[in-house]
Design a protein around this motif. Structure first.
Motif, PDB file in Angstrom:
ATOM      1  N   CYS A  18      37.938  31.790  35.905  1.00 52.32           N
ATOM      2  CA  CYS A  18      36.934  32.797  35.550  1.00 52.32           C
ATOM      3  C   CYS A  18      35.628  32.081  35.233  1.00 52.32           C
ATOM      4  O   CYS A  18      35.629  31.079  34.524  1.00 52.32           O
ATOM      5  N   LYS A  19      34.529  32.603  35.732  1.00 52.10           N
ATOM      6  CA  LYS A  19      33.237  31.968  35.471  1.00 52.10           C
ATOM      7  C   LYS A  19      32.828  32.169  34.024  1.00 52.10           C
ATOM      8  O   LYS A  19      32.730  33.298  33.551  1.00 52.10           O
ATOM      9  N   GLU A  20      32.632  31.071  33.320  1.00 50.87           N
ATOM     10  CA  GLU A  20      32.167  31.165  31.939  1.00 50.87           C
ATOM     11  C   GLU A  20      30.658  31.416  31.896  1.00 50.87           C
ATOM     12  O   GLU A  20      30.163  32.108  31.016  1.00 50.87           O
ATOM     13  N   GLN A  21      29.936  30.853  32.856  1.00 48.07           N
ATOM     14  CA  GLN A  21      28.488  31.058  32.937  1.00 48.07           C
ATOM     15  C   GLN A  21      28.238  32.287  33.811  1.00 48.07           C
ATOM     16  O   GLN A  21      28.443  32.248  35.018  1.00 48.07           O
ATOM     17  N   GLY A 125      37.562  37.896  33.457  1.00 45.87           N
ATOM     18  CA  GLY A 125      36.758  37.481  32.313  1.00 45.87           C
ATOM     19  C   GLY A 125      35.432  38.195  32.176  1.00 45.87           C
ATOM     20  O   GLY A 125      34.543  37.730  31.457  1.00 45.87           O
ATOM     21  N   ASP A 167      35.727  37.602  24.143  1.00 47.14           N
ATOM     22  CA  ASP A 167      36.984  37.649  24.884  1.00 47.14           C
ATOM     23  C   ASP A 167      37.223  39.027  25.481  1.00 47.14           C
ATOM     24  O   ASP A 167      37.005  40.045  24.840  1.00 47.14           O
TER      25      ASP A 167
END
Length: 199
Positions: A18-21, A125, A167
């Motif tokens: 999942c891309k955090e940025q 995410g 989250d």
């Protein structure tokens, strides 16, 4: 019985995560029909932008079909708004990329049979903002989904300006409730029970 997350999406997340940025955009994903609430979304989007406190682009992802599309959506597509982009030809890989990189997915529907895009987004995410219709309440109550009053563009604009960055894990729901294997097993048991001779 419930719908579920497909194996292709599970494999995508396993391989790419999942891309955090997150990118500077929000997405709508679904049919471009009147009951999907796209007019509510675009009104809320413009209201949020007008405050100067919200600068995301809006990606509307859906199949273009002039026979079934909402007239307001057709007019919007013809306006060439630089802040609103229509994506009508994305394959699943591109779709997963867009969902994973979005700041939020918005599902403004007035009616849904199940409404799986919010679950797919959260599985990648990405926060989901959904109308408080009965179907969404049944499916997403207890998940990290954010509810707004259906048809209320002011309430939706407020939610857009306060998208959380925390989250939005739905793994327990995907594995234990919205799981195609469990749905198939339940269907098979019902069929077997129906077809079995009475004792």
């Amino acid at each position: 019985m419930y719908n579920g997350i497909g194996q292709e999406l599970k494999q995508y997340r396993q391989e790419y995560g999942c891309k955090e940025q997150k990118g500077n955009y929000i997405v709508y994903l679904g049919n471009l029909k009147i009951y999907k609430g796209i007019k509510d979304l675009t009104e809320a989007y413009h209201k949020a932008r007008a405050t100067g406190r919200f600068d995301c682009r809006l990606l509307i992802i859906g199949r273009k079909d002039a026979r079934t599309m909402d007239a307001d959506v057709l007019r919007l597509m013809e306006q060439h708004d630089d802040d609103i982009e229509f994506v009508t030809d994305a394959d699943n890989f591109r779709l997963f990329q867009l969902l994973s990189g979005a700041r939020a997915l918005v599902s403004p529907s007035h009616y849904e049979g199940f409404g799986i895009p919010p679950l797919e987004a959260m599985y990648l995410g990405t926060p989901a903002i959904v109308s408080d219709i009965p179907t969404h309440r049944e499916i997403y109550q207890g998940t990290p989904a954010i509810f707004f009053h259906c048809g209320d563009s002011d309430d939706l604009a407020e939610k857009l300006m306060h998208i959380p960055s925390g989250d939005c894990n739905v793994d327990d729901w995907v594995e234990n409730k919205y799981n195609f294997m469990k749905t198939a097993e339940t269907a098979i048991r019902l069929i077997e029970k129906t077809l079995s001779p009475a004792e």
